[in-house]
Design a protein around this motif. Structure first.
Motif, mmCIF file in Angstrom:
data_model
loop_
_atom_site.group_PDB
_atom_site.id
_atom_site.type_symbol
_atom_site.label_atom_id
_atom_site.label_comp_id
_atom_site.label_asym_id
_atom_site.label_seq_id
_atom_site.Cartn_x
_atom_site.Cartn_y
_atom_site.Cartn_z
ATOM 1 N N MET A 1 0.844 -1.202 0.000
ATOM 2 C CA MET A 1 0.000 0.000 0.000
ATOM 3 C C MET A 1 0.879 1.253 0.000
ATOM 4 O O MET A 1 1.904 1.290 0.672
ATOM 5 N N ASN A 2 0.450 2.269 -0.759
ATOM 6 C CA ASN A 2 1.186 3.537 -0.761
ATOM 7 C C ASN A 2 0.582 4.460 0.301
ATOM 8 O O ASN A 2 -0.567 4.869 0.197
ATOM 9 N N THR A 3 1.337 4.779 1.329
ATOM 10 C CA THR A 3 0.828 5.631 2.398
ATOM 11 C C THR A 3 0.979 7.102 2.004
ATOM 12 O O THR A 3 2.086 7.568 1.749
ATOM 13 N N ILE A 4 -0.158 7.824 1.965
ATOM 14 C CA ILE A 4 -0.121 9.260 1.625
ATOM 15 C C ILE A 4 0.301 10.049 2.862
ATOM 16 O O ILE A 4 -0.200 9.794 3.961
ATOM 17 N N ILE A 5 1.210 11.010 2.687
ATOM 18 C CA ILE A 5 1.587 11.894 3.790
ATOM 19 C C ILE A 5 0.967 13.264 3.528
ATOM 20 O O ILE A 5 1.189 13.865 2.483
ATOM 21 N N GLU A 6 0.153 13.736 4.459
ATOM 22 C CA GLU A 6 -0.425 15.082 4.343
ATOM 23 C C GLU A 6 0.306 16.001 5.320
ATOM 24 O O GLU A 6 0.339 15.722 6.527
ATOM 25 N N ASP A 7 0.872 17.078 4.800
ATOM 26 C CA ASP A 7 1.609 18.001 5.666
ATOM 27 C C ASP A 7 0.653 19.056 6.241
ATOM 28 O O ASP A 7 0.163 19.904 5.511
ATOM 29 N N MET A 8 0.370 18.972 7.531
ATOM 30 C CA MET A 8 -0.480 20.000 8.172
ATOM 31 C C MET A 8 0.253 20.609 9.359
ATOM 32 O O MET A 8 -0.352 20.957 10.373
ATOM 33 N N ARG A 9 1.581 20.746 9.196
ATOM 34 C CA ARG A 9 2.358 21.327 10.295
ATOM 35 C C ARG A 9 1.985 22.777 10.543
ATOM 36 O O ARG A 9 2.136 23.279 11.648
ATOM 37 N N SER A 10 1.474 23.454 9.501
ATOM 38 C CA SER A 10 1.085 24.841 9.773
ATOM 39 C C SER A 10 -0.431 24.989 9.930
ATOM 40 O O SER A 10 -0.954 26.102 9.877
ATOM 41 N N GLY A 11 -1.144 23.885 10.130
ATOM 42 C CA GLY A 11 -2.570 23.988 10.439
ATOM 43 C C GLY A 11 -3.440 23.147 9.525
ATOM 44 O O GLY A 11 -2.949 22.399 8.685
ATOM 45 N N VAL A 12 -4.759 23.300 9.721
ATOM 46 C CA VAL A 12 -5.736 22.501 8.986
ATOM 47 C C VAL A 12 -5.691 22.823 7.488
ATOM 48 O O VAL A 12 -5.746 23.991 7.102
ATOM 49 N N ASP A 13 -5.574 21.783 6.659
ATOM 50 C CA ASP A 13 -5.685 21.956 5.210
ATOM 51 C C ASP A 13 -6.986 21.262 4.787
ATOM 52 O O ASP A 13 -7.102 20.037 4.866
ATOM 53 N N GLU A 14 -7.980 22.058 4.390
ATOM 54 C CA GLU A 14 -9.330 21.532 4.173
ATOM 55 C C GLU A 14 -9.372 20.396 3.141
ATOM 56 O O GLU A 14 -10.084 19.416 3.331
ATOM 57 N N GLU A 15 -8.589 20.539 2.076
ATOM 58 C CA GLU A 15 -8.619 19.482 1.043
ATOM 59 C C GLU A 15 -8.047 18.178 1.579
ATOM 60 O O GLU A 15 -8.580 17.094 1.335
ATOM 61 N N GLY A 16 -6.959 18.296 2.305
ATOM 62 C CA GLY A 16 -6.340 17.115 2.915
ATOM 63 C C GLY A 16 -7.289 16.461 3.920
ATOM 64 O O GLY A 16 -7.399 15.235 4.004
ATOM 65 N N ILE A 17 -7.994 17.307 4.680
ATOM 66 C CA ILE A 17 -8.950 16.791 5.669
ATOM 67 C C ILE A 17 -10.089 16.049 4.950
ATOM 68 O O ILE A 17 -10.532 14.985 5.400
ATOM 69 N N ALA A 18 -10.534 16.588 3.830
ATOM 70 C CA ALA A 18 -11.608 15.921 3.066
ATOM 71 C C ALA A 18 -11.122 14.550 2.579
ATOM 72 O O ALA A 18 -11.867 13.563 2.635
ATOM 73 N N ARG A 19 -9.861 14.481 2.124
ATOM 74 C CA ARG A 19 -9.314 13.181 1.684
ATOM 75 C C ARG A 19 -9.247 12.211 2.859
ATOM 76 O O ARG A 19 -9.589 11.028 2.736
ATOM 77 N N ALA A 20 -8.842 12.709 4.030
ATOM 78 C CA ALA A 20 -8.761 11.854 5.221
ATOM 79 C C ALA A 20 -10.157 11.338 5.598
ATOM 80 O O ALA A 20 -10.350 10.158 5.892
ATOM 81 N N GLY A 21 -11.143 12.255 5.536
ATOM 82 C CA GLY A 21 -12.515 11.880 5.881
ATOM 83 C C GLY A 21 -13.037 10.792 4.959
ATOM 84 O O GLY A 21 -13.709 9.844 5.392
ATOM 85 N N ASP A 22 -12.697 10.924 3.689
ATOM 86 C CA ASP A 22 -13.120 9.942 2.698
ATOM 87 C C ASP A 22 -12.533 8.551 3.008
ATOM 88 O O ASP A 22 -13.238 7.540 2.957
ATOM 89 N N ILE A 23 -11.262 8.526 3.337
ATOM 90 C CA ILE A 23 -10.605 7.253 3.693
ATOM 91 C C ILE A 23 -11.298 6.630 4.908
ATOM 92 O O ILE A 23 -11.639 5.448 4.923
ATOM 93 N N LEU A 24 -11.537 7.464 5.921
ATOM 94 C CA LEU A 24 -12.135 6.953 7.165
ATOM 95 C C LEU A 24 -13.549 6.425 6.916
ATOM 96 O O LEU A 24 -13.929 5.373 7.437
ATOM 97 N N LYS A 25 -14.316 7.151 6.095
ATOM 98 C CA LYS A 25 -15.704 6.729 5.831
ATOM 99 C C LYS A 25 -15.763 5.436 5.021
ATOM 100 O O LYS A 25 -16.802 4.780 4.990
ATOM 101 N N HIS A 26 -14.646 5.110 4.337
ATOM 102 C CA HIS A 26 -14.601 3.849 3.592
ATOM 103 C C HIS A 26 -13.855 2.759 4.342
ATOM 104 O O HIS A 26 -13.378 1.787 3.749
ATOM 105 N N GLY A 27 -13.735 2.923 5.662
ATOM 106 C CA GLY A 27 -13.140 1.844 6.469
ATOM 107 C C GLY A 27 -11.622 1.838 6.514
ATOM 108 O O GLY A 27 -11.017 0.876 6.976
ATOM 109 N N GLY A 28 -10.983 2.942 6.039
ATOM 110 C CA GLY A 28 -9.517 2.992 6.019
ATOM 111 C C GLY A 28 -8.922 3.564 7.297
ATOM 112 O O GLY A 28 -9.640 3.951 8.224
ATOM 113 N N LEU A 29 -7.590 3.606 7.325
ATOM 114 C CA LEU A 29 -6.856 4.052 8.514
ATOM 115 C C LEU A 29 -6.070 5.334 8.240
ATOM 116 O O LEU A 29 -5.368 5.436 7.236
ATOM 117 N N VAL A 30 -6.197 6.299 9.152
ATOM 118 C CA VAL A 30 -5.461 7.563 9.039
ATOM 119 C C VAL A 30 -4.783 7.851 10.381
ATOM 120 O O VAL A 30 -5.444 7.909 11.418
#
Ligand code: AMP
Ligand code: MG
Length: 348
Positions: A1-30
């Protein structure tokens, strides 16, 4: 599996959060940052998703997960009742590093609670964490994002070391603020009981709810008792090297460690030493690492797990550590350190 790294060291990135939410709603791990340690998140109301957490960590299936929420109103749905103490404690410490145990409602699968009829709930303060929880459906089960038996991760690189290629995404939120897991308080009995010590200590809890007990297996009052939190029963956080704590007055501790280092040197060995900013220059020999400053005990908590990981990456085979009975977080720091040492303590 290719693990995606989202850089949010300077705060919330809405697009990245939406991608994370999508993974979680489909049973994935973040994996995501919180103020305590990095968490490994999955949809808490989806038994299969929760099961994936156990597989990714190699975690025993009877060790329940903490359900993370982002808003107070979310609590009602997953618990049977909300005791008055919980309202008071939430007012005082949520969002924050406090986990409370409730009787669970039927929507929470047993896969999440390790087969228990109770559920542990926490509302983290970290903004990235809360945005991700909301995007993922509001109920995110998350233990620490380490392989079982390794030190908990306090930076994204620790999570990558353990989880790269195993989970869908890691959100990098920089270094955590506290560095030790949340305080766990059981509210299902008459008197609230601390099952795991953390940043929120007994005194802080007592100011809000009056009398509080500490699980005798955790306070050290009864060394034979079985801890009430299943996770506290396992040997955790074991470094590869033999870790030995030297306990006593600070000067006597330093003398003893110097003596042990000399003995080791006579056998051609270089031991590791866990000292502080104040003591590091007072050791003769050994590989000395400062865990932080006694003048600021939070720095000691913050660096405990990363220092153990650093020693794991070296070829040191024995580590001597000072002990850190600091005023506020001492019980929590020593609880983790003593477990890492497998209870090897030399008293001087
Ligand atoms: P971790 O997230 O890795 O720190 O692990 C969660 C901790 O919470 C473990 O020590 C669990 O045993 C404890 N825990 C979670 N749910 C419960 C529960 N319902 N009752 C008692 N302890 C719990
Ligand atoms: Mg853990």
């Amino acid at each position: 599996m290719n693990t995606i790294i989202e850089d949010m060291r300077s705060g919330v990135d809405e697009e990245g959060i939406a991608r994370a939410g999508d993974i979680l709603k489909h049973g994935g791990l973040v994996a995501f940052p919180t103020e305590t340690v990095y968490g490994l998140g999955a949809d808490a109301l989806d038994a299969q998703a929760a099961a994936r957490i156990y597989a990714a960590k190699g975690r025993p299936s009877d060790n329940p997960l903490i359900v993370h929420i982002a808003d107070w109103d979310a609590l009602d749905y997953i618990v049977e009742e909300i005791p008055e103490e919980a309202r008071l404690l939430a007012d005082a410490f949520w969002p924050g590093p406090l986990t409370m145990i409730f009787k669970k409602s039927e929507v929470v699968p047993l896969a999440t609670t390790g087969g228990l009829q109770t559920v542990a709930v926490r509302m983290p303060v970290n903004e990235v964490a809360r945005a991700m929880i909301r995007a993922g459906g509001g109920y995110i089960a998350a233990p620490s994002a380490n392989t079982s038996g390794r030190p908990s991760p306090t930076k994204a690189s620790h999570v990558m070391d353990d989880m790269d290629g195993i989970i869908e995404m890691i959100i990098d939120g920089g270094d955590v603020e506290i560095g030790l897991e949340s305080t766990i308080v059981d509210l299902t009995e008459d008197t609230p009981m601390i099952l795991r010590p953390g940043y929120i200590n007994e005194e802080m809890l007592e100011k809000v709810v009056g009398s509080v007990k500490i699980d005798p297996a955790v306070s050290g009052a009864d060394t034979k008792a079985r801890p009430k939190a299943p996770g506290m029963r396992y040997r955790h956080y074991a470094p590869r090297a033999d870790l030995i704590i030297v306990e006593g007055a600070q000067e006597a501790v330093r003398e003893k460690i110097n003596e042990l280092v000399q003995e080791a040197a006579a056998c051609g060995k270089v031991p590791g030493i866990i000292g502080t900013d104040e003591s590091r220059d007072l050791y003769q020999g050994g590989l000395v690492k400062s865990i932080g400053s006694r003048a600021d005990e939070l720095t000691i908590a913050q660096h405990l797990y990363s220092i153990l990981r650093e020693f794991d990456d070296s070829d040191i085979s024995v580590i001597y550590s000072e002990s850190f009975e600091t005023p506020n977080m001492g019980l929590a720091i020593m609880n983790r350190l003593i477990k890492a040492a497998g209870h090897q303590i030399i008293k001087v």
